[in-house]
Motif scaffolding. Structure first.
Motif, mmCIF file in Angstrom:
data_model
loop_
_atom_site.group_PDB
_atom_site.id
_atom_site.type_symbol
_atom_site.label_atom_id
_atom_site.label_comp_id
_atom_site.label_asym_id
_atom_site.label_seq_id
_atom_site.Cartn_x
_atom_site.Cartn_y
_atom_site.Cartn_z
ATOM 1 N N THR A 109 -14.452 -1.612 -3.347
ATOM 2 C CA THR A 109 -13.289 -1.031 -4.036
ATOM 3 C C THR A 109 -13.018 -1.787 -5.329
ATOM 4 O O THR A 109 -12.793 -1.178 -6.382
ATOM 5 N N ALA A 110 -13.032 -3.104 -5.263
ATOM 6 C CA ALA A 110 -12.802 -3.918 -6.458
ATOM 7 C C ALA A 110 -13.925 -3.736 -7.465
ATOM 8 O O ALA A 110 -13.683 -3.624 -8.678
ATOM 9 N N LEU A 159 -12.117 -10.137 -0.638
ATOM 10 C CA LEU A 159 -12.035 -8.964 0.230
ATOM 11 C C LEU A 159 -13.205 -8.909 1.206
ATOM 12 O O LEU A 159 -14.299 -9.398 0.911
ATOM 13 N N GLU A 179 -12.635 -9.211 -5.461
ATOM 14 C CA GLU A 179 -13.995 -9.028 -4.954
ATOM 15 C C GLU A 179 -14.422 -10.221 -4.099
ATOM 16 O O GLU A 179 -15.034 -10.051 -3.030
ATOM 17 N N TYR A 204 0.825 -1.205 0.000
ATOM 18 C CA TYR A 204 0.000 0.000 0.000
ATOM 19 C C TYR A 204 0.864 1.261 0.000
ATOM 20 O O TYR A 204 0.547 2.256 -0.652
ATOM 21 N N PHE A 244 -11.754 4.794 -2.221
ATOM 22 C CA PHE A 244 -10.348 4.438 -2.027
ATOM 23 C C PHE A 244 -9.520 5.699 -2.194
ATOM 24 O O PHE A 244 -9.640 6.416 -3.200
ATOM 25 N N GLU A 256 -6.216 -8.435 -1.442
ATOM 26 C CA GLU A 256 -5.698 -7.064 -1.471
ATOM 27 C C GLU A 256 -4.545 -6.951 -2.468
ATOM 28 O O GLU A 256 -4.424 -5.950 -3.196
ATOM 29 N N PHE A 310 -5.965 -6.883 -5.965
ATOM 30 C CA PHE A 310 -6.520 -5.560 -6.274
ATOM 31 C C PHE A 310 -5.404 -4.585 -6.625
ATOM 32 O O PHE A 310 -5.500 -3.850 -7.623
ATOM 33 N N ARG A 320 -8.044 1.032 2.606
ATOM 34 C CA ARG A 320 -7.771 -0.367 2.281
ATOM 35 C C ARG A 320 -8.834 -0.867 1.321
ATOM 36 O O ARG A 320 -9.989 -0.443 1.358
ATOM 37 N N ALA A 321 -8.451 -1.791 0.459
ATOM 38 C CA ALA A 321 -9.403 -2.349 -0.503
ATOM 39 C C ALA A 321 -10.407 -3.248 0.203
ATOM 40 O O ALA A 321 -10.040 -4.076 1.032
ATOM 41 N N HIS A 322 -11.684 -3.078 -0.109
ATOM 42 C CA HIS A 322 -12.751 -3.973 0.316
ATOM 43 C C HIS A 322 -13.561 -4.332 -0.926
ATOM 44 O O HIS A 322 -13.198 -3.949 -2.048
#
Length: 480
Positions: free
Chosen positions: A228-229, A210, A207, A54, A290, A142, A145, A223-225
């Motif tokens: 986000t995807a 996450l 997806e 990240y 994001f 993550e 992504f 953070r990607a969840h």
């Protein structure tokens, strides 16, 4: 060369860690050197690798700001004053060469994240009992992504648009293996279509793996969840011209057909009542899907900071012949408050804080998802839905504005109006160049009495970035 070597070696001497699971994974501190045999030996070290990935997304030459800057200034919205090679002048003028810093540094930064992700995916697949299976699944998601976002960033700058030939053109080296040395530099480019397929495969997997939601608004923003995807998939499919799939993904986040629009599962994404909130008082609202967080102890400075370039040092000003002068952006529109008059010129102040530059950098906002959805819906003939989505974004900042039938009465007119709305809403957030390229439109000429940049047609060699000299030197299999 130094920047090329960095791709393969940066993870070994430095691992980032956090002191609490409730902190953003981008708020990092260094730990002692670790050997390649031990980096997956403890939960803390694995978490540190995720943090490092990240952190590399937040690099100055990527989503710390310069990638956004380059995507914007290639278009017609900004005029350059300083002619500084350190702050995007060659990119503004579409005059980059293979040796240009802009060309080499973005490539290096994005592939660094790709390799971060590859190391995580490979290493976690070989780990048992160090972390829980659910956490391992999340970390791999993550990583996938981050890899997808990085490849999308690269493909939109360095390769011909997918819509030019359905992705048949030369794409990028598709690096899916963890590299800890420079021994495997040679790799031919895969096609544009193959890169897009990998991006979509990664996002589908992300997806699935996450979490729906994290424990704080900060983590939900940084953070990607799952959302986000999904949101990134609306961008990717729109870029491909696959409007059916753009819509299918958008519906997951925008299940309504009229305002108010809101996500009903996971993070409850919605437009904020004032866009100013997102860039001043609260960086972690549900509109910010994001973002790259900046703090007084973890931020960019000087010419590396996008706020310094746009607002503090005032190196680019708004072009009256661009969206700044368009009647769709009315004088009562709250988004005009992001402009600052100095002398006779207007400058962008979305990133208005001075050193330390602690404005969060938006990567994906709910407003973009609504506009992605609107454009795809208009392309598929769902005009009322597209109009409702467009109006939701515009009326948030200018409730008194009324779209005319000439603007939204036909599919073609509506798409054109939506594209203008993107230029207003997403100004300075890294979209203009890609919107031109994905529609195979000419990059307009721009300039003033001091500096000019000629128009660039979709068939011109400088329509995209050249391949970087650093890559060409070390990868003998890469060619146009």
């Amino acid at each position: 060369m130094k920047y090329r070597k960095h791709i393969y070696t940066f993870l070994l001497p430095l691992v980032a860690v956090v002191s609490s699971c409730n902190k953003s994974l981008l708020d990092t501190t260094p730990e002692a050197s670790l050997s390649s045999s031990s980096i997956f030996s403890t939960a803390k070290r694995i978490e540190g690798l995720v943090n490092g990935m990240y952190g590399d997304l937040k690099a100055a030459n990527l989503y710390g700001g310069r990638y956004l800057l380059f995507q914007d200034v290639r278009g017609e919205e900004f005029l350059n004053i300083t002619a500084s090679l350190y702050t995007g002048y060659e990119t503004w003028g579409n005059s980059n060469t293979s040796g240009s810093n802009d060309v080499n540094y973005v490539w290096t930064a994005a592939y660094a994240v790709v390799n971060d992700a590859n190391i995580l995916i490979s290493g976690l697949n070989g780990v048992s009992g160090v972390i829980t299976d659910s956490l391992k699944k999340q970390y791999v998601a993550e990583a996938r992504f981050a890899r997808a976002l990085s490849y999308f960033s690269l493909i939109t700058l360095y390769s011909k648009p997918y819509n030019a030939d359905a992705g048949a053109s030369r794409g990028l080296p598709l690096r899916l293996q963890a590299e800890l040395s420079s021994g495997n530099n040679d790799l031919a480019a895969s096609s544009v279509a193959a890169i897009y397929q990998q991006i979509i495969t990664d996002l589908d997997s992300a997806e699935a793996g996450l979490p729906q939601v994290y424990s704080s608004d900060l983590l939900n923003t940084t953070r990607a969840h799952k959302s986000t995807a999904i949101a990134l998939k609306t961008r990717v499919y729109l870029n491909k011209g696959d409007y059916d799939k753009t819509i299918a993904e958008a519906v997951k986040l925008v299940p309504q057909t009229s305002a108010p629009f809101k996500t009903t599962t996971g993070v409850q994404h919605a437009l904020q009542s004032s866009i100013a909130t997102l860039f001043s008082s609260n960086y972690v609202t549900t509109e910010s899907i994001f973002s790259m967080p900046m703090t007084s102890s973890s931020s960019l400075s000087g010419q590396s900071a996008i706020g310094y370039i746009y607002y503090i040092n005032k190196e680019y000003y708004l072009n009256a012949a661009g969206i700044f002068g368009d009647s769709q952006w009315g004088s009562t529109d709250a988004r005009r408050d992001f402009l600052s008059l100095s002398g006779s010129k207007y400058y962008l102040k979305k990133y208005a804080k001075s050193s330390p530059y602690v404005d969060y950098i938006p990567v994906i906002r709910y407003a973009e998802v609504l506009l992605n959805y609107a454009e795809a819906a208009a392309k598929k003939g769902s005009l009322t839905l597209a109009q409702n989505l467009l109006k939701a974004v515009h009326s948030r900042s200018d409730a008194s504005y009324t779209f005319t039938d000439a603007q939204i009465g036909t599919a073609d007119a509506l798409v054109s109006t939506i594209l203008k709305e993107r230029r207003i809403e997403l100004l300075g957030e890294g979209f203009r160049s890609n919107d031109l390229l994905r529609n195979l439109q000419t990059i307009p000429a721009k300039g003033d009495a001091s500096l000019q940049s000629a128009a660039v047609s979709s068939s011109a060699s400088n329509y995209i970035f050249p391949l970087p000299s650093g890559e060409l030197t070390t990868n003998t299999l890469l060619h146009d």
